[in-house]
Design a protein around this motif. Structure first.
Motif: not given
Lengths: 69, 135
Positions: A31-37, B70-72, B76-85
């Protein structure tokens, strides 16, 4: 040490950009960052939109932190 | 006679289109970019503008876009840059944010001193804020 810090932050920013690019490809499962938000902002405790308050409040603070102090 | 099903397509209102919102946000960013850090004007402007957007985002005065149900697990891939930062921000902050090992905001401060860069960053902040408000 300064180079380590700069490299670390740049790595994080590049990863954000790469993931957003990957998410915007056709049929992407990411999902895009916007969708996650938007998903996080759905979270409510009773009638209180906790997720919405947290995300919007965080972004408000980011602006104040960088532009006012 | 068959009834037509109700259409529920997202049709943005005139003022919600980029042709209107971009110039307004750009104008607000140009003003914000002129205000120096730590000034009363910068504090009042940023808190006021952010407060107005936060109020719009928390009230139901602006139509919101469809929210994903819902999101797939790929999210969780988004946790990677968030964690590094987060790791680097925490480490630099806990070690005192010195010039040798600065926090992100300490690195950004000199970049945001010029009015052009400051206005550009202000625009990015407002643009993202406007996007969040309508989510």
């Amino acid at each position: 040490m300064r180079v380590v810090a700069i490299t670390g932050f740049l790595t994080a920013l590049v990863l954000f950009a790469v993931l957003e690019w990957a998410a915007r490809r056709e049929n992407s499962r990411i999902p895009t960052l916007g969708d996650v938000c938007a998903y996080v902002m759905r979270y409510e405790v009773g009638p209180v939109p906790v997720g919405r308050i947290a995300v919007i409040g965080f972004w408000w603070w980011v602006g104040w932190h960088f532009f006012a102090r | 006679m068959d009834q037509q099903p109700e259409l529920s397509a997202d049709v943005p209102r005139a003022w919600d289109r980029p042709v209107f919102s971009v110039p307004i946000l750009a104008f607000l960013s140009l003003i914000g970019g002129q205000l120096p850090s730590f000034s009363t004007a910068a504090n009042l402007y940023t808190i006021g503008l952010g407060g107005a957007l936060a109020w719009l985002g928390l009230s139901h005065r602006i139509p919101r876009r469809a929210v994903p149900r819902g999101i797939s697990a790929s999210a969780s891939w988004w946790l990677l840059p968030a964690l590094v930062f987060g790791v680097f921000e925490a480490a630099t902050f806990l070690l005192g944010s010195r010039d040798e090992f600065p926090t992100f905001s300490k690195l950004a401060d000199p970049l945001l001193e010029g009015a052009t860069a400051r206005s550009t960053a202000y625009f990015a902040w407002l643009w993202a804020f406007w996007g969040l408000v309508r989510r």
